[in-house]
Design an enzyme around this catalytic site. Structure first.
Site, PDB file in Angstrom:
ATOM      1  CB  CYS A 316      -0.963  -0.012   1.179  1.00 39.59           C
ATOM      2  SG  CYS A 316      -0.177  -0.097   2.803  1.00 39.59           S
ATOM      3  CG  HIS A 856      -4.038   0.862   4.731  1.00 35.09           C
ATOM      4  ND1 HIS A 856      -3.513  -0.065   3.857  1.00 35.09           N
ATOM      5  CD2 HIS A 856      -5.098   1.439   4.095  1.00 35.09           C
ATOM      6  CE1 HIS A 856      -4.223  -0.063   2.740  1.00 35.09           C
ATOM      7  NE2 HIS A 856      -5.184   0.839   2.861  1.00 35.09           N
TER       8      HIS A 856
END
Length: 915
Positions: A316, A856
């Protein structure tokens, strides 16, 4: 992953004899580790050990750090760890196989440690336990080869086309396709000449893997947990039809594709522009795999730039950075044209053009796939090859990737094939604008690429020597600006002040100092806080294990050397003329253990509390002089209700001419007659001791000692002393800075992007690891540095420094930074007044949610042609309101200049007629 004879590294049934002492264990392991580091070679075995167990072993064999243990006495023979215990780092604690699998997302140094094979063998001999988790040392890198341990081998999901069963295959990423065939055929009992293995990414047949190939699995774009398909000639599996959505090879071409994307149906010219000049960069691709070379054309009204990126396993961070660059107008425009002539394959600082080609091909897929997600496997493979730090499947930093990518793209696209040698001229007091322009022209003569043209600016750097006042001015290019959050420029330090004259109780003070300031800054702030007079001074020291560990007597020493978990004290005293006639007197405190000993002739005295320190004359001191100093220090601790004469504890038996039990931190007293160490005229029982605290000699009122540089005495506390004095003031020193983990985080007051920029531009001392060599002093100095913006690029990137690292703590700053989305005016911060516009607007943001290790990354990006924002969360893309863009997750901000030439050109491209 199979590693031959991994079970040979365990000792069967029982542990062998331990070395004679913990120190001997430490010596053996240290020597074996050094020997291994001196003989690194590919294929060496390392073993994974639980950090929890390894830390207990470290505490057993050596003194702990102050953050791990408050007293040496906490460690003793009973602290010897049990068998090696790795159950907390493996997926299945009941797994008895030869190859237990590690839990995913473990972090080296936090969850596990790596030890060489010979160290493991010794630890296994001494402690038994396990299970053994061997891993191989591999060599990575393109230009600069580096060694690393492959902790997580490649895990592939093999689908057997005959019965659709799925088997897990584990191999090192540097294993070859030939190795893969051998392992698969051995496991499935299939003859190699009948086996065909396909890249089966996303359950779609892609590339047929060549059984004779020596290409590595990583080079073949095979990634963690990816599917592969086995077909066997003669079986029904060989009749599988090729998927129409994934039948191309997942390879990056050696040069950019010339079958360029056409725009809104218009014919394509060699420069990638439509003859109509009314177009938009929104073609569509029919494949979700990034390897397709055939790009379909978008029809009227169809939109590109909305494709997500598949997560290949903790990628990510990469997807976030890529989406921001993929929505940077001049970058998109450049890479969707023919840039083949700009590729510099001979640049020793570049990647033979391969990184630029891989990035360009990925950009074409992103802008030609409509809303279909693209899997950036080929780009990830190239990235791992040229930047091994991003290989594997651990989480990384999107800004670090961005920095590497921008620099790598520049070197691959540098039009300067032969860099000229340019001898820099001295400024000779010439005007700043003349020197700055000259240095920028020198820079452009050696660096000419689309990245430099649109992403690089220039700042002025001024260094001032704190000793001789020498000033040095340079003008340097920058690719992005890393802005500190103002709270990270300073730090709070708590120091406990002890009054040598006994006028006040010990008092802790918390002061704020520059993060990279000096001890002089700390003493100045502390002196202000405690109202220090002109004839007084402060002596700073670190206390560890109830002793003075070190003094901070160099005023230029950096406070960054003081760690948050340490205990710092300051001794306040009258100023004395330092010289040969002055010495330090350290006074340690010892106390008697409760009556648990078997013999009244032997007792244990443990150190406690905070030592007293003062300066004394080097003239001979009597026991009475030392006794008076101690009484002065202790006077504010005297209990009001005490009325009797201070008890000297003469009835307590024998006094020490002592040896120290280092494991327990206590002083063990041999047989000595009571009268040999007792003086009825002294208030306390005092002993002269050495630097290590191994020898104790009783000090009487009429005995004299000649102070050295540091003279140490111990005052023994018995029940009488504790009754008359409140010793609690000597204990429980506060840490330099205590971080509360249990308290709920409260949202900090918002700060502005402008305050971050001002903090970046403010004058501050250099860090201790970044000293400047002063041409005036001819020595390295911790100079003061001042930055000023001089030239700003069309694309301006701000990196908010949210992550901080200290000796024992990694932290993320969640502070909300208020940044303008439109009309960011930087005019007042730019020193070069050349009439250019310094007005910017935001078009992309790289976000980071969560904490370190488990966070994230996502991205916000604006499609310039319709002025709408979208949220890119790996493969998922959704529209978002502009009001949602501002939040405390913002990490990297992307701005473009309003009214620039680049903006005008991009607008012509991106705002073409869609009708």
């Amino acid at each position: 992953m199979t590693i031959p004879n991994s079970t040979d590294f365990m000792v069967e049934n029982a542990v062998c004899d331990f070395p004679s002492t913990p120190e001997e264990e430490r010596r053996i392991v240290s020597e074996l580790t050094t020997e291994s580091e001196d003989n690194l070679k590919e294929g060496n075995l390392y073993f994974v050990i639980s950090k929890r167990w390894y830390t207990s072993w470290q505490k057993y064999v050596e003194l702990p750090t102050s953050s791990e243990c408050s007293s040496v006495g906490e460690l003793s023979e009973s602290a010897r760890p049990g068998p090696i215990e790795n159950s907390d780092i493996i997926e299945d604690a009941k797994d008895t196989s030869d190859d237990p699998q590690l839990r995913r997302l473990l972090v080296e140094g936090e969850d596990y440690v790596l030890v060489p094979q010979q160290v493991w063998k010794r630890l296994a001999e001494w402690y038994s336990g396990g299970p053994p988790i061997p891993r191989k040392l591999i060599c990575q890198g393109f230009y600069s080869r580096s060694y690393s341990v492959e902790v997580y081998p490649l895990c592939l999901m093999l689908t057997d086309g005959r019965d659709k069963s799925i088997t897990v295959i584990r191999l090192g990423k540097q294993a070859t396709i030939r190795d893969l065939y051998e392992k698969v055929c051995a496991m499935t009992e299939v003859l190699q000449e009948k086996a065909r293995i396909w890249d089966y990414f996303g359950k779609r047949k892609g590339q047929l893997l060549d059984p004779s190939s020596n290409k590595s699995l990583e080079e073949s774009s095979l990634h963690m947990d990816q599917d592969i398909l086995l077909e066997v000639d003669g079986s029904s599996s060989s009749q599988f039809a090729m998927s129409s959505a994934g039948n191309e090879l997942a390879l990056v071409p050696l040069e950019p594709s010339r079958s360029l994307v056409t725009i809104a149906g218009g014919p394509t010219l060699s420069n990638g522009h439509s003859t109509t000049s009314k177009f938009t960069l929104f073609p569509k691709i029919s494949s979700e795999d990034d390897g397709s070379d055939s790009l379909s054309i978008l029809g009227k009204g169809e939109r590109g730039g909305l494709a997500g990126l598949s997560n290949l396993g903790n990628t990510c961070f990469m997807n976030s950075a890529l989406q921001c660059l993929a929505h940077t107008p001049p970058i998109v425009e450049y890479f969707l044209q023919d840039y083949n002539e700009d590729i510099n394959r001979d640049n020793p600082l570049g990647m033979c053009g391969e990184l630029a080609i891989a990035f360009g091909e990925l950009l074409k897929k992103l802008w030609s796939s409509g809303r279909n997600a693209v899997a950036p496997r080929s780009f990830k493979t190239k990235l791992a090859r040229f930047a091994p730090q991003f290989s594997g499947y651990n989480q990384h930093d999107s800004q670090e990737l961005l920095a590497f990518l921008l620099d790598g793209l520049h070197e691959d696209l540098n039009k300067v094939k032969r860099k000229p040698y340019i001898e820099l001229k001295d400024s000779d007091s010439r005007p700043d604008d003349e020197v700055a322009e000259e240095l920028w022209n020198y820079h452009k003569a050696r660096n000419d690429s689309v990245i430099v043209n649109v992403c690089q600016g220039q700042y002025k750097s001024t260094l001032i020597c704190p000793v001789c006042g020498k000033i040095s001015i340079t003008f340097d290019p920058f690719m992005y600006l890393s802005l500190p959050l103002p709270s990270t420029l300073t730090r709070q330090i708590t120091v406990t002040v002890f009054y040598c004259d006994g006028s006040h109780l010990p008092m802790p003070y918390t002061v704020t100092v520059p993060k990279y300031g000096s001890c002089r800054d700390l003493i100045t702030a502390l002196g202000t806080a405690c109202c220090l007079t002109n004839d007084e001074s402060l002596l700073l020291a670190e206390v560890y294990d109830h002793k003075v560990f070190r003094y901070f007597e160099n005023p230029l020493e950096s406070v960054s050397l003081i760690k948050d978990d340490e205990h710092i004290v300051a001794y306040r005293m009258k100023q004395m003329q330092k010289g040969s006639g002055i010495a330090k007197l350290e006074i340690l405190h010892g106390g008697q253990e409760r009556a648990v000993l078997e013999s009244v002739k032997r007792r244990d005295v443990k150190l406690f509390g905070t030592p007293f320190v003062t300066y004394v004359s080097t003239e001979p001191l009597s026991g009475s002089d030392v006794d008076a100093v101690i009484s002065g220090f202790l006077s504010p601790l005297h209990r009001v209700q005490a009325s009797s004469k201070i008890h000297n504890g003469r009835e307590n038996g024998h006094l020490p001419n002592a040896a120290t039990d280092e494991a327990s931190g206590s002083i063990s007293s041999p047989d000595t007659e009571i009268d040999d160490a007792c003086d009825r005229e002294l208030s306390f029982r005092i002993f002269l001791t050495d630097e290590r605290g191994l020898d104790f000699k009783p000090l009487k009122s009429d005995s004299f000692l000649k102070p050295g540089i540091v003279t140490r005495v111990l005052v023994e506390w018995n029940e009488g002393e504790h009754e008359n004095y409140d010793s609690s003031y000597l204990s429980d020193l506060p840490e330099v800075h205590k971080t509360s983990f249990s308290a709920k985080k409260t949202r900090q007051e918002a700060i502005s992007l402008f305050s971050c920029l001002e903090a970046f531009l403010a004058e501050e001392p250099l860090g201790p690891d970044d000293m400047w060599f002063c041409p005036g002093c001819k020595e390295h100095r911790q100079a003061n540095k001042k930055l000023d913006l001089w030239k700003l690029p069309d694309i301006l990137v701000f990196h908010l420094k949210r992550f901080t690292y200290s000796r024992y703590l990694k932290n993320k700053i969640e502070t909300f930074v208020d940044f303008p989305i439109n009309d960011l005016d930087l005019s007042k911060y730019v020193k070069n007044k050349n009439g250019q516009s310094y007005l910017y607007e935001l078009y992309a943001v790289s976000n980071h949610y969560g904490g370190l290790g488990g966070g994230h990354y996502t991205a916000y990006a604006k499609l310039i042609d319709d002025n709408k924002w979208h949220h890119f969360d790996d493969s998922h893309v959704s529209s978002v309101n502009e009001s949602e863009i501002k939040n405390s997750a913002a990490y990297v901000l992307f701005y473009r200049r309003v009214g620039s030439k680049t903006e005008t050109q991009s607008a012509e491209v991106l705002m073409g007629d869609m009708d």
